[in-house]
Design a protein around this motif. Structure first.
Motif, PDB file in Angstrom:
ATOM      1  N   SER A 189       0.829  -1.206   0.000  1.00  0.00           N
ATOM      2  CA  SER A 189       0.000   0.000   0.000  1.00  0.00           C
ATOM      3  C   SER A 189       0.862   1.253   0.000  1.00  0.00           C
ATOM      4  O   SER A 189       1.942   1.270   0.606  1.00  0.00           O
ATOM      5  N   HIS A 190       0.386   2.301  -0.685  1.00  0.00           N
ATOM      6  CA  HIS A 190       1.084   3.585  -0.646  1.00  0.00           C
ATOM      7  C   HIS A 190       0.736   4.280   0.663  1.00  0.00           C
ATOM      8  O   HIS A 190      -0.389   4.204   1.159  1.00  0.00           O
ATOM      9  N   VAL A 191       1.704   4.990   1.205  1.00  0.00           N
ATOM     10  CA  VAL A 191       1.531   5.602   2.519  1.00  0.00           C
ATOM     11  C   VAL A 191       0.356   6.583   2.558  1.00  0.00           C
ATOM     12  O   VAL A 191      -0.283   6.765   3.609  1.00  0.00           O
ATOM     13  N   LEU A 192       0.026   7.202   1.425  1.00  0.00           N
ATOM     14  CA  LEU A 192      -1.065   8.174   1.395  1.00  0.00           C
ATOM     15  C   LEU A 192      -2.455   7.534   1.305  1.00  0.00           C
ATOM     16  O   LEU A 192      -3.460   8.215   1.515  1.00  0.00           O
ATOM     17  N   ASN A 193      -2.516   6.230   1.017  1.00  0.00           N
ATOM     18  CA  ASN A 193      -3.802   5.580   0.742  1.00  0.00           C
ATOM     19  C   ASN A 193      -4.471   5.068   2.020  1.00  0.00           C
ATOM     20  O   ASN A 193      -4.779   3.881   2.161  1.00  0.00           O
ATOM     21  N   THR A 194      -4.729   5.980   2.942  1.00  0.00           N
ATOM     22  CA  THR A 194      -5.352   5.609   4.218  1.00  0.00           C
ATOM     23  C   THR A 194      -6.726   5.002   4.010  1.00  0.00           C
ATOM     24  O   THR A 194      -7.069   3.972   4.606  1.00  0.00           O
ATOM     25  N   ASN A 195      -7.544   5.627   3.174  1.00  0.00           N
ATOM     26  CA  ASN A 195      -8.906   5.134   2.954  1.00  0.00           C
ATOM     27  C   ASN A 195      -8.927   3.802   2.210  1.00  0.00           C
ATOM     28  O   ASN A 195      -9.834   2.989   2.411  1.00  0.00           O
ATOM     29  N   GLN A 196      -7.940   3.578   1.342  1.00  0.00           N
ATOM     30  CA  GLN A 196      -7.839   2.272   0.688  1.00  0.00           C
ATOM     31  C   GLN A 196      -7.658   1.169   1.736  1.00  0.00           C
ATOM     32  O   GLN A 196      -8.285   0.113   1.670  1.00  0.00           O
ATOM     33  N   ARG A 197      -6.791   1.438   2.686  1.00  0.00           N
ATOM     34  CA  ARG A 197      -6.535   0.438   3.727  1.00  0.00           C
ATOM     35  C   ARG A 197      -7.768   0.213   4.600  1.00  0.00           C
ATOM     36  O   ARG A 197      -8.062  -0.923   5.006  1.00  0.00           O
ATOM     37  N   LEU A 198      -8.514   1.276   4.889  1.00  0.00           N
ATOM     38  CA  LEU A 198      -9.752   1.120   5.666  1.00  0.00           C
ATOM     39  C   LEU A 198     -10.747   0.234   4.923  1.00  0.00           C
ATOM     40  O   LEU A 198     -11.402  -0.630   5.526  1.00  0.00           O
ATOM     41  N   ALA A 199     -10.859   0.428   3.611  1.00  0.00           N
ATOM     42  CA  ALA A 199     -11.780  -0.385   2.811  1.00  0.00           C
ATOM     43  C   ALA A 199     -11.347  -1.855   2.811  1.00  0.00           C
ATOM     44  O   ALA A 199     -12.176  -2.758   2.951  1.00  0.00           O
ATOM     45  N   ILE A 200     -10.038  -2.102   2.649  1.00  0.00           N
ATOM     46  CA  ILE A 200      -9.542  -3.485   2.615  1.00  0.00           C
ATOM     47  C   ILE A 200      -9.759  -4.159   3.972  1.00  0.00           C
ATOM     48  O   ILE A 200     -10.151  -5.333   4.041  1.00  0.00           O
ATOM     49  N   HIS A 209      -8.758   2.911  -7.296  1.00  0.00           N
ATOM     50  CA  HIS A 209      -8.151   3.714  -6.235  1.00  0.00           C
ATOM     51  C   HIS A 209      -9.212   4.532  -5.506  1.00  0.00           C
ATOM     52  O   HIS A 209      -8.874   5.341  -4.641  1.00  0.00           O
ATOM     53  N   TYR A 210     -10.481   4.327  -5.844  1.00  0.00           N
ATOM     54  CA  TYR A 210     -11.579   5.023  -5.191  1.00  0.00           C
ATOM     55  C   TYR A 210     -12.141   4.085  -4.120  1.00  0.00           C
ATOM     56  O   TYR A 210     -12.775   3.068  -4.436  1.00  0.00           O
ATOM     57  N   PRO A 211     -11.898   4.372  -2.831  1.00  0.00           N
ATOM     58  CA  PRO A 211     -12.244   3.433  -1.760  1.00  0.00           C
ATOM     59  C   PRO A 211     -13.686   2.916  -1.760  1.00  0.00           C
ATOM     60  O   PRO A 211     -13.891   1.722  -1.527  1.00  0.00           O
ATOM     61  N   PRO A 212     -14.717   3.759  -2.023  1.00  0.00           N
ATOM     62  CA  PRO A 212     -16.081   3.198  -2.025  1.00  0.00           C
ATOM     63  C   PRO A 212     -16.277   2.092  -3.067  1.00  0.00           C
ATOM     64  O   PRO A 212     -16.977   1.113  -2.810  1.00  0.00           O
ATOM     65  N   ARG A 213     -15.654   2.238  -4.233  1.00  0.00           N
ATOM     66  CA  ARG A 213     -15.751   1.191  -5.251  1.00  0.00           C
ATOM     67  C   ARG A 213     -15.015  -0.070  -4.790  1.00  0.00           C
ATOM     68  O   ARG A 213     -15.485  -1.187  -4.980  1.00  0.00           O
ATOM     69  N   LEU A 214     -13.841   0.127  -4.208  1.00  0.00           N
ATOM     70  CA  LEU A 214     -13.077  -1.012  -3.713  1.00  0.00           C
ATOM     71  C   LEU A 214     -13.857  -1.743  -2.627  1.00  0.00           C
ATOM     72  O   LEU A 214     -13.870  -2.980  -2.576  1.00  0.00           O
ATOM     73  N   LEU A 215     -14.509  -0.984  -1.776  1.00  0.00           N
ATOM     74  CA  LEU A 215     -15.286  -1.562  -0.682  1.00  0.00           C
ATOM     75  C   LEU A 215     -16.399  -2.457  -1.205  1.00  0.00           C
ATOM     76  O   LEU A 215     -16.697  -3.512  -0.638  1.00  0.00           O
ATOM     77  N   LYS A 216     -17.030  -2.053  -2.312  1.00  0.00           N
ATOM     78  CA  LYS A 216     -18.147  -2.813  -2.871  1.00  0.00           C
ATOM     79  C   LYS A 216     -17.728  -3.807  -3.949  1.00  0.00           C
ATOM     80  O   LYS A 216     -18.553  -4.561  -4.454  1.00  0.00           O
ATOM     81  N   GLY A 217     -16.465  -3.777  -4.306  1.00  0.00           N
ATOM     82  CA  GLY A 217     -16.012  -4.656  -5.377  1.00  0.00           C
ATOM     83  C   GLY A 217     -16.477  -4.204  -6.746  1.00  0.00           C
ATOM     84  O   GLY A 217     -16.567  -5.009  -7.682  1.00  0.00           O
ATOM     85  N   GLU A 218     -16.782  -2.921  -6.896  1.00  0.00           N
ATOM     86  CA  GLU A 218     -17.191  -2.365  -8.190  1.00  0.00           C
ATOM     87  C   GLU A 218     -15.928  -1.918  -8.922  1.00  0.00           C
ATOM     88  O   GLU A 218     -15.345  -0.883  -8.593  1.00  0.00           O
TER      89      GLU A 218
END
Length: 387
Positions: A120-131, A329-338
């Motif tokens: 993970s990139h250090v700036l991608n806090t919301n990505q990590r929350l989604a994962i 890279h858009y956390p809501p999409r990642l969260l839903k698998g879209e």
């Protein structure tokens, strides 16, 4: 008034034409040899493998250090011997954060223990929350999730990571700047941390923080795999050249790179390896010259260790039945698998025709030599007629 050239002049003209044709013939032959036969030395063209099959071996076997790395690593691991060579790729970083070591012992569950490693990139806090949210229901006592991060390039931003560390204790962070050129350091750090803090994990799943993974399905897949020493699975990429990869082609550092061929490697977006394979890689890394692109570097080291990646379509983004695929890279999409990118690639996949291409080998070029010579002779004749 036209005068007929004397015999000596005609003889000299014939000699010039004869020498020119000879030069063209030998020039074309040398070109063919250079393209198809000398590009990889005679000693490294073939490696006999199991089943009496043979396939070509990349010149990356000679990538520094030029040593018999597979046998040396085997001796170091199995017989606890020391390396006779000085490291050329030492671990030059230290950990800013390292979570608690893995502990899978306090359970009667005999299934494979699994470590999930997210690059993970250090700036991608919301990505990590989604994962974390995607994986929260799949966790059991034999599954561990960690994130590999570099450091912030700007001062004053580290507090976000500090907050994550206190809340989740799943951050492995090195003191190198989190950038494209340091992707391989993240890989080295990840396997170094695993070797030091999580050797109990039987299976290791690596994926980028813009990939969507089906947790229950992939855990079931991982737990049915044999814990083999050279297990290395993902989307295998073969027969690529430096000019085929835009990142390499546009980078001046790689434009005149000494190797034109890319080794067989596994796409870095998602892949699996066993603990034994990880230990082989970790032992070998200090003795293989650093290369900035992590999946290609892993391919170089795999070839030197005689580890042959296994192709599995379940790690191919264009496969509708994929267990892990490139997402967003858009956390809501990642969260839903879209994942629109994966969808577009799947739409294009059926359109691609599988054409059986005749292999571009030395013998194919040699077969074409008469056509080349005929064309060259025609051009020479035309040039002499014009003159």
């Amino acid at each position: 008034m036209y005068t007929k050239p004397n015999r000596s002049v005609r003889k000299s003209q014939k000699q010039i034409i004869f020498i020119t044709i000879l030069m063209l013939i030998f020039g074309n032959i040398s070109l063919l040899l250079e393209m198809g036969f000398v590009g990889e030395s005679f000693t490294q063209r073939k490696l006999i493998r199991a089943g009496n099959s043979s396939e070509y071996v990349s010149i990356f076997h000679q990538y520094p250090l030029d040593i018999d790395l597979a046998n040396i690593v085997n001796e170091v691991i199995l017989h606890n011997k020391s390396f006779l060579y000085q490291p050329i790729n030492p671990y030059i970083y230290h950990y800013l954060h390292s979570p608690n070591p893995c502990d899978f012992r306090h359970t009667k569950d005999e299934r494979h223990s699994v470590l999930i490693v997210v690059k993970s990139h250090v700036l991608n806090t919301n990505q990590r929350l989604a994962i974390r949210h995607v994986w929260k229901d799949a966790h059991d006592k034999r599954v561990r999730l960690v994130f590999m991060l570099g450091a912030h390039s700007l001062e004053g931003e580290q507090w976000r990571v500090e907050k994550e560390v206190k809340l989740y204790d799943d951050i492995v962070q090195g003191n190198f700047i989190d950038s494209f050129n340091n992707l391989t350091y993240k890989l080295l750090m990840g396997l170094d941390w695993i070797n030091s803090h999580c050797r109990q994990a039987d299976m290791l799943l690596f994926f980028d923080d813009d990939f969507y993974v089906f947790p229950n399905e992939i855990l079931d897949f991982l737990r049915r795999l044999p814990n083999q020493r050279n297990l290395f699975i993902g989307k295998v990429i073969k027969n690529q050249r430096v000019n085929d990869i835009r990142t390499l082609r546009k980078n001046p550092k790689f434009r005149n790179y000494m190797f034109k061929e890319i080794p067989t490697y596994v796409n870095g977006g998602s892949y699996v390896m066993s603990q034994e394979t990880a230990k082989n890689f970790h032992t070998a890394f200090p003795y293989v010259k650093y290369f900035e692109i992590d999946d290609i570097y892993l391919g170089i080291v795999a070839q030197k260790l005689d580890i042959h990646p296994q192709q599995d379509s379940r790690f191919d983004t264009s496969n509708p039945q994929a267990l892990a695929y490139e997402c967003s890279h858009y956390p809501p999409r990642l969260l839903k698998g879209e994942c629109p990118l994966a969808g577009r690639r799947r739409e294009r996949a059926p359109v691609i025709r599988h054409v059986k291409v005749k292999p571009d080998t030395f013998w194919v070029r040699l077969y074409m030599l008469p056509q080349i010579l005929k064309s060259a002779a025609k051009n020479v004749g035309h040039a002499l007629y014009v003159v």
